[in-house]
Design a protein around this motif. Structure first.
Motif, PDB file in Angstrom:
ATOM      1  N   GLN A 192       0.830  -1.200   0.000  1.00  0.00           N
ATOM      2  CA  GLN A 192       0.000   0.000   0.000  1.00  0.00           C
ATOM      3  C   GLN A 192       0.872   1.261   0.000  1.00  0.00           C
ATOM      4  O   GLN A 192       0.628   2.202  -0.756  1.00  0.00           O
ATOM      5  N   ARG A 193       1.882   1.257   0.857  1.00  0.00           N
ATOM      6  CA  ARG A 193       2.738   2.440   0.936  1.00  0.00           C
ATOM      7  C   ARG A 193       3.624   2.566  -0.310  1.00  0.00           C
ATOM      8  O   ARG A 193       3.896   3.662  -0.785  1.00  0.00           O
ATOM      9  N   GLN A 194       4.057   1.427  -0.863  1.00  0.00           N
ATOM     10  CA  GLN A 194       4.814   1.495  -2.120  1.00  0.00           C
ATOM     11  C   GLN A 194       3.956   2.105  -3.225  1.00  0.00           C
ATOM     12  O   GLN A 194       4.413   2.957  -3.990  1.00  0.00           O
ATOM     13  N   ARG A 195       2.704   1.646  -3.296  1.00  0.00           N
ATOM     14  CA  ARG A 195       1.820   2.171  -4.351  1.00  0.00           C
ATOM     15  C   ARG A 195       1.548   3.661  -4.148  1.00  0.00           C
ATOM     16  O   ARG A 195       1.505   4.436  -5.094  1.00  0.00           O
ATOM     17  N   ALA A 240      -1.867  10.154   1.776  1.00  0.00           N
ATOM     18  CA  ALA A 240      -2.777   9.903   2.900  1.00  0.00           C
ATOM     19  C   ALA A 240      -2.391   8.704   3.779  1.00  0.00           C
ATOM     20  O   ALA A 240      -2.468   8.807   5.009  1.00  0.00           O
ATOM     21  N   PRO A 241      -1.942   7.574   3.206  1.00  0.00           N
ATOM     22  CA  PRO A 241      -1.626   6.427   4.068  1.00  0.00           C
ATOM     23  C   PRO A 241      -0.535   6.721   5.095  1.00  0.00           C
ATOM     24  O   PRO A 241      -0.344   5.946   6.022  1.00  0.00           O
ATOM     25  N   PHE A 242       0.180   7.826   4.899  1.00  0.00           N
ATOM     26  CA  PHE A 242       1.270   8.132   5.826  1.00  0.00           C
ATOM     27  C   PHE A 242       0.854   9.099   6.931  1.00  0.00           C
ATOM     28  O   PHE A 242       1.640   9.416   7.808  1.00  0.00           O
ATOM     29  N   VAL A 247       7.043  13.191   5.701  1.00  0.00           N
ATOM     30  CA  VAL A 247       5.845  13.291   4.864  1.00  0.00           C
ATOM     31  C   VAL A 247       5.594  14.765   4.532  1.00  0.00           C
ATOM     32  O   VAL A 247       5.288  15.121   3.388  1.00  0.00           O
ATOM     33  N   GLY A 248       5.764  15.618   5.539  1.00  0.00           N
ATOM     34  CA  GLY A 248       5.593  17.054   5.322  1.00  0.00           C
ATOM     35  C   GLY A 248       6.560  17.573   4.268  1.00  0.00           C
ATOM     36  O   GLY A 248       6.202  18.394   3.417  1.00  0.00           O
ATOM     37  N   LEU A 249       7.791  17.060   4.308  1.00  0.00           N
ATOM     38  CA  LEU A 249       8.789  17.507   3.327  1.00  0.00           C
ATOM     39  C   LEU A 249       8.416  17.048   1.913  1.00  0.00           C
ATOM     40  O   LEU A 249       8.639  17.775   0.944  1.00  0.00           O
TER      41      LEU A 249
END
Lengths: 338, 338
Positions: A201-204, A311-313, A323-325
């Motif tokens: 999921q995170r890879q995608r 979003a998943p992060f 994620v913010g960066l």
């Protein structure tokens, strides 16, 4: 210097500089190792090509993606370096193909060291980059990477075919830039995630993010080719028109043009494209149809999709800074001036 | 046709033809898969470059090496194809570097499809070849392969530096051809062995075998450039001299020449190398010092070492046929006329 709040643009700049420095250290160490006993000219050419103030955006994406997935160690910067190697290999070969004498104010490798050195140095970097990817991410990573490089070459071929073809539609345009840039930027993100052991999921999610910012990057390139500040970009404006390249501001204009205007546009592309008057006429037509504004809107939508894909992060506290960066980096691509 | 005894030259030809056919089938299937949905021009360029009656010696070496180590299945021919991809990628880029209009009587890729297509098709094949190597032999195989490709590029750089340098010694000459050809041919053999799960001793034996026949191949190339039958080789004689390349017949002659003759040779290389008279004078000097004969002796010694290195395979009954074919192949390299 005051401490800047996390996720501020200053923080992105500071992080980008720190990551670039570590990636450059990794490249130096890797080259020392790989080039031990090699020809001094090969070493000189590679250093000339690699260390010239590049922005190191691809390595930054790999690093931030891995950090988002919870891994950050020395080997990560070597993996990131592999993406810079491939990027530079591509630039060297592109400059040979375009017979470009200079890039961003500096002699190209071919200008400085000759055709043979340029082709061979590009091949060396290409090989080294795959070597590192294979070593650091195994067969699975190599598969992702090779799909992206094949698609890049295919994108270049499709682009050759589209030169001067005013019948090409937006679909073909996006297919080309997605293949040329989107997939590879996507793979820089995915391999960071894979390296960090992230789930599918995170890879995608990172693939979608990278694909969209990469595509947006190219769309913004189209705009900068018309409206960029020559001082900032180091490039003349109007290159794309001179080369007969079909870009998004033109496609938007074609879609809105009267039959007569379409006829004019066709004549401009079939005529002397080095003429200043022809270029000014083209710009006037695009402006008349708001082609620049609507192209900028497309870039903005791509960036919004990229940001939404993260979003998943959102739920993981310890990686929020990274994620913010990634979000800020997406924003930077939209507002970049060079 | 009578059944020929195992290990006869006829058997080598028959085996080479059968292996080439399977490798070509594997290449077609792989291209169909890898190029699905790709630009038709990319497909056309790759087919033009790959299917032109090539001898497929590198894939043959991979296949025979794997057979010597007891493995022979469909995937082996895909691994073998990877070496042909890399070989063809190298030829395409070499022809761009040499600005060669034709190769073996056919238009080069650059002549037929242009510079961009040639550089990009070479890059595509290079990437695909590493992709397959990584997939079929893992990180260990990729490591061997990448060392060989890096060394190949380095050899090209060293060769550039040696052009016209009559002070270069035999050591530098052999370093260049070992890097340009020996290592890569060696890796075609080693990866066949690795693929078949061979132990270190057998991998090393095949590395030595490949390295020596590859080096001998280049030495014979030097001879053919002077003495080859233009009809058979498809190349003009005297190319190396015209390009200022330092080859073994010249080095042997320089070592035996009087100071006055060395002076003459230096003048020939510094002068108009496209002159027929200069070329004839060079040939006469080499013949006077038996430079061709002693060069042929070197090739023979290299082949003898290659054959001797196969000793670890002598005891295994079921693979004797393949070992015999490797021996025959070494012999063929010595006597080849094209």
């Amino acid at each position: 210097m005051p401490v800047s709040p996390v996720d501020s643009p200053t923080d992105l700049r500071a992080t980008a500089a720190a990551v670039a420095a570590r990636v450059e250290t990794a490249m130096h160490a890797d080259l020392d190792l790989a080039l031990a006993g090699c020809d001094p000219l090969l070493t000189e050419v590679l250093h000339y090509a690699l260390f010239n103030g590049g922005k190191r955006i691809r390595p930054l994406l790999t690093v931030l993606s891995a950090r988002c997935c919870g891994r950050d160690d020395d080997r990560l910067y070597l993996l990131a370096a592999a993406f810079e190697y491939l990027h530079v290999a591509t630039l060297i070969h592109d400059d040979v193909i375009d017979r470009a004498p200079r890039r961003r104010g500096l002699d190209t490798v071919a200008t400085r060291f000759g055709l043979a050195a340029a082709i061979l140095a590009g091949d060396w970097l290409h090989a080294r980059s795959m070597h590192l990817i294979g070593r650091l991410t195994g067969a699975e990573g190599l598969e992702v990477f090779c799909r992206a490089t094949s698609s890049m070459v295919n994108g270049e071929f499709e682009q050759l075919r589209l030169v001067g073809d005013l019948e090409a539609g937006e679909e073909e345009y996006f297919k080309v830039i997605r293949q040329k840039t989107g997939n590879l930027i996507g793979s820089a993100c995915v391999l960071g995630a894979l390296f960090a052991g992230a789930d599918d999921q995170r890879q995608r999610a990172l693939a979608t993010y990278g694909d969209h910012i990469g595509t947006a990057f190219q769309v913004v390139d189209d705009l900068l080719d018309f409206r960029g500040d020559q001082q900032a970009t180091g490039k003349q404006t109007g290159n794309d028109f001179a080369e007969g390249k079909i870009t998004l501001p033109l496609l938007h204009t074609l879609a809105r043009a009267t039959p007569e205007e379409r006829h004019t546009l066709a004549a401009l592309y079939a005529g002397d494209r080095s003429s200043e008057a022809a270029y000014r006429q083209l710009v006037a037509l695009i402006e008349h149809h708001d082609g620049f504004t609507s192209t900028a809107d497309v870039a903005r939508q791509l960036i919004e999709t990229a940001i939404a894909s993260l979003a998943p992060f959102e739920q993981v506290d310890e990686t929020q800074a990274s994620v913010g960066l990634l979000r800020d980096l997406a924003g930077y691509i939209l507002t970049r001036t060079r």
